[in-house]
Design a protein around this motif. Structure first.
Motif, PDB file in Angstrom:
ATOM      1  N   LEU A 466       0.832  -1.206   0.000  1.00  0.00           N
ATOM      2  CA  LEU A 466       0.000   0.000   0.000  1.00  0.00           C
ATOM      3  C   LEU A 466       0.868   1.258   0.000  1.00  0.00           C
ATOM      4  O   LEU A 466       0.549   2.255  -0.661  1.00  0.00           O
ATOM      5  CB  LEU A 466      -0.926  -0.025   1.218  1.00  0.00           C
ATOM      6  CG  LEU A 466      -2.253   0.727   1.142  1.00  0.00           C
ATOM      7  CD1 LEU A 466      -3.080   0.247  -0.035  1.00  0.00           C
ATOM      8  CD2 LEU A 466      -3.035   0.554   2.436  1.00  0.00           C
ATOM      9  N   VAL A 485      -8.250   5.927  -2.269  1.00  0.00           N
ATOM     10  CA  VAL A 485      -8.323   4.463  -2.360  1.00  0.00           C
ATOM     11  C   VAL A 485      -7.619   3.816  -1.174  1.00  0.00           C
ATOM     12  O   VAL A 485      -8.135   2.872  -0.564  1.00  0.00           O
ATOM     13  CB  VAL A 485      -7.722   3.983  -3.695  1.00  0.00           C
ATOM     14  CG1 VAL A 485      -7.620   2.458  -3.723  1.00  0.00           C
ATOM     15  CG2 VAL A 485      -8.551   4.471  -4.866  1.00  0.00           C
ATOM     16  N   LEU A 489      -9.338   1.411   1.623  1.00  0.00           N
ATOM     17  CA  LEU A 489      -8.858   0.044   1.821  1.00  0.00           C
ATOM     18  C   LEU A 489      -8.429  -0.199   3.263  1.00  0.00           C
ATOM     19  O   LEU A 489      -8.602  -1.303   3.793  1.00  0.00           O
ATOM     20  CB  LEU A 489      -7.683  -0.236   0.880  1.00  0.00           C
ATOM     21  CG  LEU A 489      -8.003  -0.382  -0.604  1.00  0.00           C
ATOM     22  CD1 LEU A 489      -6.717  -0.503  -1.403  1.00  0.00           C
ATOM     23  CD2 LEU A 489      -8.900  -1.587  -0.866  1.00  0.00           C
ATOM     24  N   SER A 490      -7.879   0.821   3.922  1.00  0.00           N
ATOM     25  CA  SER A 490      -7.416   0.649   5.297  1.00  0.00           C
ATOM     26  C   SER A 490      -8.568   0.498   6.278  1.00  0.00           C
ATOM     27  O   SER A 490      -8.379  -0.058   7.365  1.00  0.00           O
ATOM     28  CB  SER A 490      -6.544   1.840   5.701  1.00  0.00           C
ATOM     29  OG  SER A 490      -7.302   3.031   5.741  1.00  0.00           O
ATOM     30  N   ASP A 493     -13.415  -4.120   5.181  1.00  0.00           N
ATOM     31  CA  ASP A 493     -14.599  -4.499   4.426  1.00  0.00           C
ATOM     32  C   ASP A 493     -15.872  -4.129   5.192  1.00  0.00           C
ATOM     33  O   ASP A 493     -16.761  -4.962   5.393  1.00  0.00           O
ATOM     34  CB  ASP A 493     -14.562  -6.001   4.149  1.00  0.00           C
ATOM     35  CG  ASP A 493     -15.532  -6.410   3.051  1.00  0.00           C
ATOM     36  OD1 ASP A 493     -15.787  -5.587   2.155  1.00  0.00           O
ATOM     37  OD2 ASP A 493     -16.035  -7.553   3.093  1.00  0.00           O
ATOM     38  N   HIS A 529     -11.827  -1.123  -6.612  1.00  0.00           N
ATOM     39  CA  HIS A 529     -11.076   0.056  -6.166  1.00  0.00           C
ATOM     40  C   HIS A 529     -11.730   1.340  -6.667  1.00  0.00           C
ATOM     41  O   HIS A 529     -11.806   2.340  -5.933  1.00  0.00           O
ATOM     42  CB  HIS A 529      -9.631  -0.024  -6.656  1.00  0.00           C
ATOM     43  CG  HIS A 529      -8.848  -1.161  -6.075  1.00  0.00           C
ATOM     44  ND1 HIS A 529      -9.038  -2.470  -6.460  1.00  0.00           N
ATOM     45  CD2 HIS A 529      -7.871  -1.184  -5.131  1.00  0.00           C
ATOM     46  CE1 HIS A 529      -8.208  -3.251  -5.793  1.00  0.00           C
ATOM     47  NE2 HIS A 529      -7.495  -2.499  -4.973  1.00  0.00           N
ATOM     48  N   LEU A 532     -14.843   2.056  -4.563  1.00  0.00           N
ATOM     49  CA  LEU A 532     -14.524   2.739  -3.306  1.00  0.00           C
ATOM     50  C   LEU A 532     -14.225   4.215  -3.544  1.00  0.00           C
ATOM     51  O   LEU A 532     -14.642   5.079  -2.765  1.00  0.00           O
ATOM     52  CB  LEU A 532     -13.331   2.058  -2.642  1.00  0.00           C
ATOM     53  CG  LEU A 532     -13.526   0.608  -2.195  1.00  0.00           C
ATOM     54  CD1 LEU A 532     -12.239   0.048  -1.604  1.00  0.00           C
ATOM     55  CD2 LEU A 532     -14.649   0.492  -1.181  1.00  0.00           C
ATOM     56  N   TYR A 598       0.812  -3.615  -6.129  1.00  0.00           N
ATOM     57  CA  TYR A 598       0.170  -4.921  -5.919  1.00  0.00           C
ATOM     58  C   TYR A 598       0.392  -5.879  -7.081  1.00  0.00           C
ATOM     59  O   TYR A 598      -0.446  -6.740  -7.330  1.00  0.00           O
ATOM     60  CB  TYR A 598      -1.332  -4.723  -5.682  1.00  0.00           C
ATOM     61  CG  TYR A 598      -1.654  -4.228  -4.301  1.00  0.00           C
ATOM     62  CD1 TYR A 598      -1.901  -5.114  -3.262  1.00  0.00           C
ATOM     63  CD2 TYR A 598      -1.681  -2.870  -4.016  1.00  0.00           C
ATOM     64  CE1 TYR A 598      -2.178  -4.671  -1.989  1.00  0.00           C
ATOM     65  CE2 TYR A 598      -1.955  -2.403  -2.743  1.00  0.00           C
ATOM     66  CZ  TYR A 598      -2.208  -3.317  -1.732  1.00  0.00           C
ATOM     67  OH  TYR A 598      -2.475  -2.863  -0.457  1.00  0.00           O
ATOM     68  N   HIS A 638      -6.701  -7.132  -3.662  1.00  0.00           N
ATOM     69  CA  HIS A 638      -6.094  -6.526  -2.479  1.00  0.00           C
ATOM     70  C   HIS A 638      -5.565  -7.585  -1.522  1.00  0.00           C
ATOM     71  O   HIS A 638      -4.456  -7.463  -0.993  1.00  0.00           O
ATOM     72  CB  HIS A 638      -7.118  -5.629  -1.779  1.00  0.00           C
ATOM     73  CG  HIS A 638      -6.614  -4.990  -0.523  1.00  0.00           C
ATOM     74  ND1 HIS A 638      -5.531  -4.144  -0.494  1.00  0.00           N
ATOM     75  CD2 HIS A 638      -7.047  -5.081   0.771  1.00  0.00           C
ATOM     76  CE1 HIS A 638      -5.310  -3.732   0.745  1.00  0.00           C
ATOM     77  NE2 HIS A 638      -6.211  -4.290   1.524  1.00  0.00           N
ATOM     78  N   ARG A 649     -10.409 -10.436  -2.384  1.00  0.00           N
ATOM     79  CA  ARG A 649     -11.141  -9.290  -1.843  1.00  0.00           C
ATOM     80  C   ARG A 649     -10.645  -8.010  -2.508  1.00  0.00           C
ATOM     81  O   ARG A 649      -9.436  -7.781  -2.589  1.00  0.00           O
ATOM     82  CB  ARG A 649     -10.939  -9.221  -0.327  1.00  0.00           C
ATOM     83  CG  ARG A 649     -11.691  -8.091   0.350  1.00  0.00           C
ATOM     84  CD  ARG A 649     -11.591  -8.188   1.844  1.00  0.00           C
ATOM     85  NE  ARG A 649     -12.354  -9.313   2.373  1.00  0.00           N
ATOM     86  CZ  ARG A 649     -12.350  -9.675   3.656  1.00  0.00           C
ATOM     87  NH1 ARG A 649     -11.609  -9.019   4.525  1.00  0.00           N
ATOM     88  NH2 ARG A 649     -13.075 -10.702   4.053  1.00  0.00           N
ATOM     89  N   GLN A 650     -11.579  -7.178  -2.987  1.00  0.00           N
ATOM     90  CA  GLN A 650     -11.304  -5.919  -3.678  1.00  0.00           C
ATOM     91  C   GLN A 650     -10.480  -6.180  -4.945  1.00  0.00           C
ATOM     92  O   GLN A 650      -9.250  -6.088  -4.947  1.00  0.00           O
ATOM     93  CB  GLN A 650     -10.574  -4.929  -2.766  1.00  0.00           C
ATOM     94  CG  GLN A 650     -11.253  -4.663  -1.437  1.00  0.00           C
ATOM     95  CD  GLN A 650     -12.622  -4.017  -1.575  1.00  0.00           C
ATOM     96  OE1 GLN A 650     -13.004  -3.595  -2.643  1.00  0.00           O
ATOM     97  NE2 GLN A 650     -13.364  -3.960  -0.475  1.00  0.00           N
TER      98      GLN A 650
END
Length: 665
Positions: A466, A485, A489-490, A493, A529, A532, A598, A638, A649-650
């Protein structure tokens, strides 16, 4: 027979019962028999058999049999004032402090700390280790000359609640002399001398202050809850203590392998706080229960119906079980109506809003009973006043990490008796692969030394991938979007709120449809992403409105935390000399920046489904993803989480040429 010899005539009601076979009398005898059996079964006084105190609520066949297995004696000592006392709050708090077991051993403990640099402290839960020992050290003068006392906690909620409790006991405002520091939230000031913080935050202190020169005492609390952070802390603190003889190191826990920790710290002495405040009676079920959730609900109702006053604490595995148990308890109490007293059902878990979590600490109203349904968040460091009964189903949710597949799994295994006492989570990570990942990200050179970009990544308190994503955003001129983003993400969910499918009296089923439609309205081509990013952008355009969150089934608490995280990340960019820029709605730069961090987490569509590029492992797109019904050739995710399947996930759609161009460190 003469009329005079017959005696006075019977009442009309008795004549009716005699003529109809006395059904009322039969019903009364049946209820008395059931009440007598219930009174004996639940351990009620013998007087209850003669004069029943409780109405018939539970069928005897539907109850659970328990047998007493052990009794742990309590310590004799000063007791705290009752809850109904009219004394001022300050006097009540001081009386509670004096009733703790550690208060009786204060002088012996301070003498041991003065005589030894490293001390292992073992004491029962509730003995006062977490709240009292830092205060004793402050009163003894360990915080003079600008030095501070640090006390680590394994969880953020524990650090916040303990700091608030200690501030009340000392009569100071939280954030002044007493404060806490957790990830993305710092409630301290220049006046702070007692600092409660998570072990991860203390680990970050070593980056800016390798010798911990501003601290005179470091107390690692709940040391049995070993994580990767605590294991690294022990190694670093051990090295620091060797060349800083004035630094005091305290390692405290209720259930600790003291011999092993003592050997690690060069045979450090062990200080034991003997006994416990109150006696504890341990009961087990006579046979295993097929449905532990149903058994917990029935046991709570048994306690509520037949046991003396006292609040109940129930340990369950996670948010889903807690919400289900709370609904079952509320529904059954609603059906029983006035047959039982008032039962306050209060959940507590990590994703719950802070104001809802705070309800479990409020005093129970007179004539009512409180039941707290919690995860292991309430196992350590959190003390809820008034708890008399504790129910443990014998299961715990454990997060395990497979370093070869880089996948986290959430499983619910049964606990052994030792695990039920300790309930310690362990992290199964391997450091070797972490070094490989840092080298691939460009944070380390071939000699294992930090590079320039590696030092910048260390300044950002996030996962290395990240951090690399944020730093790469400067190259692609999209740092504004990438910050958003990263902040979303931090948070985790927990952005979208979806009611349960089950129909209950306060939650209409059509809300589930509305919640699903609201989520679909945020979908954008490209992946999660961008979804979000779209959610945060619309929320910002609404003026950060809580009403907007309510109408769109978005959790306002999570969004507010994402905004705080984003503001702090924006401040960190100035420290690492990264300027702010925007791509003005172009998604290609955002894709490239995310892929730069990533590229390890990529998957390719094959004839048998998606497979990860690194390990060729079969993975799946979750149903909640915006790409669930699409089948792009290349995906970026992610994280991997194993629940029913190995889900990504994501996820984000990427092109192979985009991937190849962005993977260069």
């Amino acid at each position: 027979m003469p009329e005079e010899a017959r005696g006075p005539p019977a009442p009309a009601v008795d004549l009716v019962e005699e003529e109809s076979g006395a059904p009322g009398e039969e019903q009364r005898r049946w209820e008395e028999a059931r009440l007598r059996a219930a009174a004996l079964k639940f351990g009620a006084p013998d007087a209850a058999c003669q004069e029943p105190k409780y109405q018939l609520v539970l069928e005897v066949e539907d109850t659970i049999d328990f047998f007493r297995a052990a009794q742990l004696q309590g310590a004799e000592g000063p007791s705290a004032p009752p809850a109904s006392t009219q004394a001022p709050q300050e006097e009540c708090l001081q009386a509670v402090c004096r009733s703790l077991l550690v208060f009786l051993l204060r002088q012996e403990l301070l003498a041991a700390i003065a005589s030894h640099q490293v001390l292992i402290i073992e004491g029962e839960t509730g003995s006062g280790k977490t709240t009292q020992i830092p205060q004793y050290l402050w009163e003894e003068g360990y915080a003079k000359k600008g030095l501070k006392i640090a006390c680590t906690q394994p969880r953020r909620v524990a650090a916040m609640s303990v700091a608030a409790r200690v501030a009340r006991e000392m009569g100071v405002k939280l954030g002044n002399e007493v404060g806490y520091s957790i990830r993305f939230e710092d409630c301290t000031s220049e006046r702070t001398v007692l600092r409660y913080l998570t072990d991860g935050m203390l680990l970050r202190e070593f980056l800016s202050e390798p010798d911990l020169a501003s601290y005179s005492v470091v107390m690692v609390d709940e040391a049995h809850e070993r994580t990767l952070h605590t294991d690294l802390l022990f190694g670093l603190i051990k090295d620091v203590a060797r060349f800083r003889p004035e630094l005091k190191v305290l390692v405290a826990s209720a259930t600790l392998d003291t011999a092993r920790f003592s050997a690690f710290f060069d045979d450090a002495p062990v200080f034991r706080i003997p006994g416990r405040r109150f006696p504890v009676h341990i009961f087990y079920t006579k046979a295993p229960e097929a449905d532990y959730l149903e058994a917990c609900v029935v046991s709570v109702l048994q306690i509520h119906v037949a046991q003396p006053p006292g609040d109940v604490l129930v340990f369950l595995t996670g948010q889903e079980d807690i919400e289900a148990a709370c609904e079952m308890l509320r529904e059954r109490c609603r059906r029983l109506g006035s047959k039982v007293g008032e039962l306050l059902v209060l959940p507590i878990y990590a994703n719950l809003p802070s104001n809802v979590q705070a309800r479990v600490f409020q005093p129970t109203p007179p004539g009512a009973r409180k039941v707290v349904v919690a995860t292991n968040i309430a196992e350590t460091s959190l003390t809820i006043e008034g708890i008399v009964y504790v129910l443990d189903p014998g299961f715990c949710k454990q997060k395990s990490y497979n370093p070869s597949t880089r996948m986290e799994s959430l499983t619910v295994p049964p606990c052994s008796k030792a695990s039920a006492n300790q309930r310690a989570g362990r992290a199964g990570r391997t450091l070797l692969l972490a070094l490989e990942q840092l080298y691939a990200l460009g944070a380390l050179n071939h000699l294992g030394e930090l590079t320039t970009i590696g030092r910048k990544m260390a300044e950002v308190p996030l996962d290395p991938m990240l951090s690399k994503m944020i730093l790469a955003s400067e190259k692609y001129s999209c740092s504004e979007e990438i910050l958003t983003v990263a902040a979303m993400l931090s948070v985790g969910d927990s952005i979208f709120y979806r009611p349960k499918d089950k129909v209950v009296f306060y939650r209409p089923k059509d809300k589930v449809v509305h919640a699903d439609n609201a989520r679909v309205n945020f979908f954008l081509p490209g992946g999660d992403h961008l979804v979000l990013l779209n959610v945060y952008t619309q929320w910002a355009q609404s003026g950060y409105s809580s009403q907007w969150c309510y109408e769109n089934f978005v959790q306002f608490r999570s969004m507010r935390r994402a905004r705080d995280v984003r503001d702090q990340l924006e401040g960190l960019l100035e420290r690492v000399e990264v300027g702010l820029s925007s791509c003005q709605g172009d998604s290609i730069p955002v894709h490239k920046a995310i892929t730069a961090g990533y590229f390890y987490h990529t998957a390719r569509l094959t004839g048998s489904g998606y497979r990860t590029v690194k390990k060729q492992q079969t993975v799946f797109i979750p149903p909640s993803s915006s790409l669930f019904e699409e089948h792009p050739r290349w995906l970026l995710y992610h994280e991997l989480v194993f629940t029913a399947k190995e889900f990504m996930r994501q996820v984000l759609e990427i092109e192979s040429r985009t991937q190849n161009s962005a993977c260069q460190p």
